[in-house]
Scaffold this motif. Structure first.
Motif, mmCIF file in Angstrom:
data_model
loop_
_atom_site.group_PDB
_atom_site.id
_atom_site.type_symbol
_atom_site.label_atom_id
_atom_site.label_comp_id
_atom_site.label_asym_id
_atom_site.label_seq_id
_atom_site.Cartn_x
_atom_site.Cartn_y
_atom_site.Cartn_z
ATOM 1 N N LEU A 1 -13.900 4.249 -4.769
ATOM 2 C CA LEU A 1 -14.324 4.042 -3.385
ATOM 3 C C LEU A 1 -15.209 2.815 -3.234
ATOM 4 C CD1 LEU A 1 -14.901 7.759 -2.451
ATOM 5 C CD2 LEU A 1 -13.289 6.203 -1.322
ATOM 6 N N TYR A 2 -16.162 2.641 -4.154
ATOM 7 C CA TYR A 2 -17.015 1.452 -4.095
ATOM 8 C C TYR A 2 -16.171 0.175 -4.254
ATOM 9 C CZ TYR A 2 -21.532 3.941 -4.363
ATOM 10 O OH TYR A 2 -22.640 4.714 -4.109
ATOM 11 N N ARG A 3 -15.198 0.220 -5.172
ATOM 12 C CA ARG A 3 -14.336 -0.940 -5.413
ATOM 13 C C ARG A 3 -13.535 -1.275 -4.137
ATOM 14 N NH1 ARG A 3 -12.229 0.836 -9.839
ATOM 15 N NH2 ARG A 3 -13.667 -0.222 -11.221
ATOM 16 N N ALA A 4 -12.945 -0.266 -3.527
ATOM 17 C CA ALA A 4 -12.166 -0.480 -2.312
ATOM 18 C C ALA A 4 -13.040 -1.003 -1.179
ATOM 19 C CB ALA A 4 -11.472 0.818 -1.895
ATOM 20 N N TRP A 5 -14.289 -0.619 -1.184
ATOM 21 C CA TRP A 5 -15.230 -1.052 -0.144
ATOM 22 C C TRP A 5 -15.720 -2.482 -0.394
ATOM 23 C CZ3 TRP A 5 -20.999 -0.496 0.285
ATOM 24 C CH2 TRP A 5 -21.440 -0.595 1.616
ATOM 25 N N GLY A 6 -15.529 -2.977 -1.626
ATOM 26 C CA GLY A 6 -15.925 -4.342 -1.956
ATOM 27 C C GLY A 6 -17.281 -4.474 -2.626
ATOM 28 N N ALA A 7 -17.815 -3.370 -3.140
ATOM 29 C CA ALA A 7 -19.139 -3.383 -3.770
ATOM 30 C C ALA A 7 -19.023 -3.662 -5.273
ATOM 31 C CB ALA A 7 -19.848 -2.061 -3.516
ATOM 32 N N ALA A 8 -18.648 -4.895 -5.606
ATOM 33 C CA ALA A 8 -18.378 -5.264 -6.996
ATOM 34 C C ALA A 8 -19.587 -5.087 -7.915
ATOM 35 C CB ALA A 8 -17.874 -6.700 -7.067
ATOM 36 N N ALA A 9 -20.774 -5.458 -7.461
ATOM 37 C CA ALA A 9 -21.970 -5.322 -8.296
ATOM 38 C C ALA A 9 -22.257 -3.848 -8.593
ATOM 39 C CB ALA A 9 -23.168 -5.976 -7.628
ATOM 40 N N LYS A 10 -22.079 -2.998 -7.608
ATOM 41 C CA LYS A 10 -22.297 -1.559 -7.797
ATOM 42 C C LYS A 10 -21.278 -1.009 -8.798
ATOM 43 C CE LYS A 10 -24.076 2.467 -6.577
ATOM 44 N NZ LYS A 10 -25.455 2.849 -6.832
ATOM 45 N N VAL A 11 -20.035 -1.438 -8.683
ATOM 46 C CA VAL A 11 -18.985 -1.003 -9.604
ATOM 47 C C VAL A 11 -19.342 -1.414 -11.029
ATOM 48 C CG1 VAL A 11 -16.570 -1.367 -10.292
ATOM 49 C CG2 VAL A 11 -17.143 -0.934 -7.894
#
Length: 98
Positions: free
Chosen positions: A77-87
């Motif tokens: 979900l984070y990846r799909a949302w665009g949160a690369a640093a969080k991933v």
């Protein structure tokens, strides 16, 4: 209380409280429900957070398969949302395969 994110965020808080009370099974169910509600309201980042919090609870309880499953859901979900640093940060927290 009437906001579109109220129901799922309230569910996250209830899950956190259940975990603090030691009601781990209830907390897991509430985190899952929060993620479902968040996705239904199109808040994928809140669903990711619910999965992440569930994973952290599972890690504290030494439930590595549940933790891995919940963290993977959060990552997706984070990846799909665009949160690369969080991933990138969460990928370092995945428990090893059994």
């Amino acid at each position: 209380e009437g906001g579109p994110d109220f129901a799922h965020m309230a569910c996250v808080l209830e899950a956190q409280l259940a975990g603090l009370r030691g009601s781990v099974r209830e907390a897991h169910k509430l985190f899952e429900r929060a993620a479902e509600l968040a996705l239904a309201q199109e808040f994928p980042h809140h669903a990711a957070m619910a999965h992440e919090l569930r994973a952290r609870l599972a890690l504290r309880q030494r439930e590595s398969s549940t933790a891995r499953m919940a963290l993977q859901a959060a990552l997706d979900l984070y990846r799909a949302w665009g949160a690369a640093a969080k991933v990138a940060r969460l990928e370092t927290e995945l428990p090893p395969h059994p």
